[in-house]
Structure formats: structure tokens, C-alpha cells
Design a protein around this motif. Structure first.
Motif, mmCIF file in Angstrom:
data_model
loop_
_atom_site.group_PDB
_atom_site.id
_atom_site.type_symbol
_atom_site.label_atom_id
_atom_site.label_comp_id
_atom_site.label_asym_id
_atom_site.label_seq_id
_atom_site.Cartn_x
_atom_site.Cartn_y
_atom_site.Cartn_z
ATOM 1 N N LEU A 92 3.571 -2.777 9.006
ATOM 2 C CA LEU A 92 3.869 -1.645 7.388
ATOM 3 C C LEU A 92 2.747 -0.969 6.676
ATOM 4 O O LEU A 92 2.498 -1.792 6.183
ATOM 5 N N GLN A 93 2.797 0.942 6.557
ATOM 6 C CA GLN A 93 1.968 0.372 5.823
ATOM 7 C C GLN A 93 3.045 2.240 5.409
ATOM 8 O O GLN A 93 3.211 3.242 5.806
ATOM 9 N N ARG A 94 3.370 1.834 3.927
ATOM 10 C CA ARG A 94 4.009 3.169 3.394
ATOM 11 C C ARG A 94 2.670 4.175 2.577
ATOM 12 O O ARG A 94 1.395 3.949 2.838
ATOM 13 N N TYR A 105 7.348 5.139 5.703
ATOM 14 C CA TYR A 105 6.322 3.994 6.645
ATOM 15 C C TYR A 105 6.036 4.548 7.345
ATOM 16 O O TYR A 105 6.334 5.229 8.649
ATOM 17 N N LEU A 161 13.359 2.351 0.794
ATOM 18 C CA LEU A 161 13.190 3.652 2.085
ATOM 19 C C LEU A 161 14.764 4.947 1.355
ATOM 20 O O LEU A 161 13.842 5.924 1.315
#
Length: 159
Positions: free
Chosen positions: A5-7, A34, A73
Motif C-alpha cells: 500500500l502506498q499513500r 492509496y 481513507l
């Protein structure tokens, strides 16, 4: 099931054509949210998908007014870009060529991928996707940077 997971502040996935002169098309594009690079193994079931859906949507990775990571989120109004990536199950312990024996076969992986995307959408999330099995270019701006590794293994069968 594994997720990287990358914001992000923005991200998009482009699908390359078969031939060099084929046009490239955008499959999915988001702003804040994300990017989920998602891989499956052959023992994954609906239980792992539901656990992972809850985990991804419940993580508090967006800052509040004091810059503490206190918002999830949904509270942030973010979106998801979900991209299948069997290489998350690469085993490189021996030799120089990765082994992918732990990755789910494509016929199972596509079912799990589609079920996971559906689960996220059913919870009211905006979900964009890559294209399962396609050659993709993923471009993103990692915000923070915030990168989280998530993994959920199916329980071992009792003997």
C-alpha cells in the motif's frame, strides 16, 4: 494475500499495446488515496479478502490537524487504485531467477482480484484498477512517503 500500500497524492496506470506503435491507454487514475499492489497465493479465500478489505479501509494513514496519522481513507475522501501484481510472491532465496510457485495461478488470481475490487466498491469506495494480466506502467506520487506492507495468510489446515 499480500498488498503493498502506498499513500499517494495522485496515481495512474497505463496499459501498453502489444506492438511498439500501439497506443497507450489510461486504465485508472486517482488523486489522493492509496495505490494497492495486490498479490494472491493459491490458498487465499474470501476470508483473506474480507480481512484485507477491513484492514485497508480501517488504516489511519492520513494526518489530522495536528499532523498525526488519525484519519482513514473514507474520512479523507480518498480513492483506491488497485493493481494486480503476482511478483509480490517472488521467491529469490535461491539462484538469480525468481520463483513464482507461491503465486496463485491466473484463473484463480483473477477471480480473487475481481472479488477484492468488488468488496472495496461495495463499501462505497471509489476504486480504479489496472488490467489483470496486462503489461502496465504505474505512475504515482508517494505522499509522505507512506508505504505499508500487508499480508494475510490462510490458516493451515488442521491435521
Amino acid at each position: 494475500m499480500r498488498i503493498l500500500l502506498q499513500r499517494v497524492t495522485r496515481a495512474e496506470v497505463r496499459i501498453r499495446g502489444e506492438l511498439p506503435d500501439d497506443p497507450v491507454r489510461v486504465s485508472g487514475r486517482i488523486g489522493d488515496g492509496y495505490v494497492l499492489l495486490v498479490g494472491f497465493t493459491h490458498t487465499d479465500t474470501s476470508a483473506e479478502l474480507e480481512w484485507m478489505t477491513d484492514k485497508v479501509l480501517g488504516l489511519r494513514l492520513f494526518p489530522d490537524e495536528d499532523q498525526k496519522l488519525n484519519h482513514d481513507l473514507g474520512a479523507n475522501g480518498g480513492a483506491l487504485l488497485v493493481v494486480s501484481q503476482f511478483t509480490l510472491y517472488a521467491d529469490v532465496r535461491k539462484g538469480r531467477r525468481p520463483s513464482f510457485v507461491d503465486a496463485a495461478k491466473p484463473d484463480l488470481a483473477v477471480l480473487l482480484y475481481n472479488q477484492f475490487v468488488r468488496s472495496l466498491r461495495e463499501r462505497g469506495m471509489i476504486v480504479e484498477t489496472g488490467e489483470f494480466g496486462a503489461r502496465m506502467d504505474v505512475e504515482l506520487v508517494n505522499d509522505g512517503p507512506v508505504t505499508i506492507w500487508l499480508e494475510r495468510e490462510a490458516p493451515s489446515p488442521s491435521t
